[in-house]
Structures are given as C-alpha cells and as structure tokens.
Design a protein around this motif. Sequence first.
Motif, PDB file in Angstrom:
ATOM      1  N   ARG A   1       0.842  -1.188   0.000  1.00  0.00           N
ATOM      2  CA  ARG A   1       0.000   0.000   0.000  1.00  0.00           C
ATOM      3  C   ARG A   1       0.888   1.253   0.000  1.00  0.00           C
TER       4      ARG A   1
ATOM      5  N   ARG B   1      -8.962  17.312  -0.059  1.00  0.00           N
ATOM      6  CA  ARG B   1      -8.210  16.090  -0.332  1.00  0.00           C
ATOM      7  C   ARG B   1      -8.005  15.901  -1.832  1.00  0.00           C
TER       8      ARG B   1
ATOM      9  N   SER C   1      -0.633   6.768  -4.473  1.00  0.00           N
ATOM     10  CA  SER C   1      -1.964   6.222  -4.191  1.00  0.00           C
ATOM     11  C   SER C   1      -2.455   5.326  -5.328  1.00  0.00           C
TER      12      SER C   1
ATOM     13  N   LEU D   1      -3.852   1.379  -4.755  1.00  0.00           N
ATOM     14  CA  LEU D   1      -5.220   0.890  -4.949  1.00  0.00           C
ATOM     15  C   LEU D   1      -5.233  -0.557  -5.459  1.00  0.00           C
TER      16      LEU D   1
ATOM     17  N   ARG E   1      -4.509  -5.662   2.486  1.00  0.00           N
ATOM     18  CA  ARG E   1      -5.573  -4.835   3.044  1.00  0.00           C
ATOM     19  C   ARG E   1      -5.562  -4.938   4.568  1.00  0.00           C
TER      20      ARG E   1
ATOM     21  N   SER F   1      -4.916   8.732   8.965  1.00  0.00           N
ATOM     22  CA  SER F   1      -5.634   9.138   7.754  1.00  0.00           C
ATOM     23  C   SER F   1      -7.117   9.363   8.004  1.00  0.00           C
TER      24      SER F   1
ATOM     25  N   LEU G   1      -9.514   7.336   8.715  1.00  0.00           N
ATOM     26  CA  LEU G   1     -10.394   6.372   8.071  1.00  0.00           C
ATOM     27  C   LEU G   1     -11.304   5.715   9.112  1.00  0.00           C
TER      28      LEU G   1
ATOM     29  N   ILE H   1     -10.294  -2.335   4.484  1.00  0.00           N
ATOM     30  CA  ILE H   1      -9.889  -0.960   4.182  1.00  0.00           C
ATOM     31  C   ILE H   1      -9.322  -0.928   2.765  1.00  0.00           C
ATOM     32  N   LYS H   2     -10.066  -0.321   1.854  1.00  0.00           N
ATOM     33  CA  LYS H   2      -9.642  -0.248   0.458  1.00  0.00           C
ATOM     34  C   LYS H   2      -9.159   1.147   0.070  1.00  0.00           C
ATOM     35  N   SER H   3      -9.297   2.109   0.951  1.00  0.00           N
ATOM     36  CA  SER H   3      -8.993   3.499   0.628  1.00  0.00           C
ATOM     37  C   SER H   3      -7.544   3.690   0.209  1.00  0.00           C
TER      38      SER H   3
ATOM     39  N   GLU I   1      -5.981   6.230   0.850  1.00  0.00           N
ATOM     40  CA  GLU I   1      -5.358   7.025   1.908  1.00  0.00           C
ATOM     41  C   GLU I   1      -4.648   6.150   2.933  1.00  0.00           C
ATOM     42  N   CYS I   2      -4.905   4.841   2.931  1.00  0.00           N
ATOM     43  CA  CYS I   2      -4.262   3.941   3.899  1.00  0.00           C
ATOM     44  C   CYS I   2      -2.779   3.814   3.572  1.00  0.00           C
TER      45      CYS I   2
END
Length: 349
Positions: free
Chosen positions: A111, A151, A230, A234, A239, A259, A261, A269-271, A273-274
């Motif tokens: 990530r 953002r 980022s 993705l 994850r 972040s 979240l 957590i798929k964002s 931002e992680c």
Amino acid sequence: MAAAPAFPPKLKKTLARRTRPDHSQKLRRATQAVFLLLNAWIALEFYLFVRYWERGGAGLLVERPPGVEGWLPIAGLMNLKAFLETGSVPLIHPATLFLLVAFLLISFVFRKAFCSWLCPVGTVSEHLWRAGRSIFARNFALPRWADVPLRGLKYVLLGLFLYAVGGMSAAAIEAFMQGPYGIVADVKMLNFFRNLSVAGAITIGVLAVASIFVKNFWCRYLCPYGALLSLPALLSPLRIRRDTGACIDCAKCAKACPSLLPVDQLVTIKSAECTACLECVAACPAEGALQLSPIASRREVPAWAVAAGIAAIFLGMVTYAKSNGHWRTDLPSEVYERLVPQADQFGHP
C-alpha cells in the motif's frame, strides 16, 4: 394504539485480550529514523559538493551523492516517461528513475507505505501532529464539506504534472535534462532552501503550524507525490481487515488512524489514503480483530515482514542500478565547475 415492537438489547461483546505485545510502531519509527538519517547524510554530502564548486574547486571535494535525486520527483517522472518510450536509461539523474520505480513498487506491494515508513516529510509531519496532540490533548479534523474537496487538491496537482510530462516527447525530455537547468535542478532545489524567500518561509511556516493541529496536513491535502503513490496502492494485494466477530466495537482503531479512516465501520480498508502504518492494528485490544493480510488469504502479514519487504525493494533497486552502471550521473568536473556557481541564473525553459 398498538405498542411499538420491542427489540432485544444489543449484547456487549466479551473482550478476548491480545496476548502478544505489539512492536509495529517501534519498528516503524526505527525505520523512519534510519531513512531520515540517511537523507540528512545525503543532504550534508550534497551541500559540501555544491560548496566545493561554488568556491571554484577549493576546499574539501565530496563526490555528488546520487541519492539526492530522490528529491527530484518531476525529473523522475520525466525519466520514467523517456525510459518507457525508448527503453534506454537516461544519462542525467538516472537514480531518480530507479528511486521512483522503487517507491511505486513499495506502494503496490505494501500500500502507500512509503509515506508512513520512509518519507522524511511524512516523518516530520507525524512528529508535528503528535506534538500538537501532546500540547492540546487532541488533534483537529476539518468538517467533511471542507475535507473532501481539499483532499482532491493533491490529485489536481498530480494531474497538472502528469499532463505536462505526458505532453513531452522523449527527445524533448532528453534535451531538457541535458540542458543547464536540468543538470543543476538539484542545486536549484538546495538554493531554494538556502536562500528562502519571505513568501517561501511563510508558506512552510503555515504548513508546519497546520500540521500541528491537523494530522499530516501537507500529506493529506497537498502532496502530489503521495497522490501518485496512491494509484498503485489501490491495486495492492494487501488490506487492513477487521474481523467483526472478534471486534468489540471500541473504535480505538479509528481514533488511532492518522488518515482518519472509519476503520471501526469497515470490514476491509480499500482506501488509497491507507499508508499501512499499522497504527490501527497496534491500538486494537482484541485478539485477531484487526490485521494486515492479503486479499486471497486471512494470514496476517506482520510488521517485520512489511519492514523487511520495504528494505528489500529499496535496497534491491539501488543495487540493481549500481551494478548496471545506471546509478550515477557521469559528467566531467568542468561541467559542475561552470554550472554550479551560476545555477540560479538558469530559468525554466
């Protein structure tokens, strides 16, 4: 009048407390410290290199450290574009190509871990918001109506850079990089901080103060490099996952997330931002409730494996570039003797 239907009270979950101590944050901060010291050493070497040529070749001669090219992300994008078009590694600032690829690979596998494990700016930003929390007993979050569009700014900035670089041919990139401005782009970067203008000082000051109150203000809203990383993040096979059966709904994970979240409300957590900082995992008191794991498996990826993987990708890419003779910018001393003292005279073509 009919009575309202009675719903059974929500049962309070029993906490199965974790038995193993969590060392993820000690390991992450140690990794941050090592990379910060590495960058400080590179900065010192580069400063001494520049001062030698500014003095006309007098004093201590220090070889130019190729690692300084990691601070030239736009040059990295340009060299990557040229490499993809021609298949040849550019002669000027080749290290920035390999460092960019290393950080993109790290982001794909782990990530956006570069931001929370390696980036010196991210490390300083983290210390700032932690200091703010110590002083004010809390950090602050912007309202959603302001947070969401802000953002998006970093992606707008990234889009502008990608548009500019994408419109250049490989020949145009080569001409730019081999021109005076391209050769001393690193020197101009150093001079920006050495001769900081009032406007520059105010901007950096405002960002620093904002980072004290809002977690990772620069990284969250304005960093185009983080926005770039980022994209492969993705597609990462890893994850953060929450086991709803083991979770006791204490929300400590969400409170710990830099972040911001809603970890306590999600299963996966798929964002983008992680950053795989594992702060949420470290804060979780329940055994097996939260962990970093692959998409196709429930097997936990421990913090030491993240640190080892990041180090392997980074050091492997540097070793590969060095062994193939693509790490250093090989220019005659006469070029630096002529260009370094007058670096600020070269405007952007």
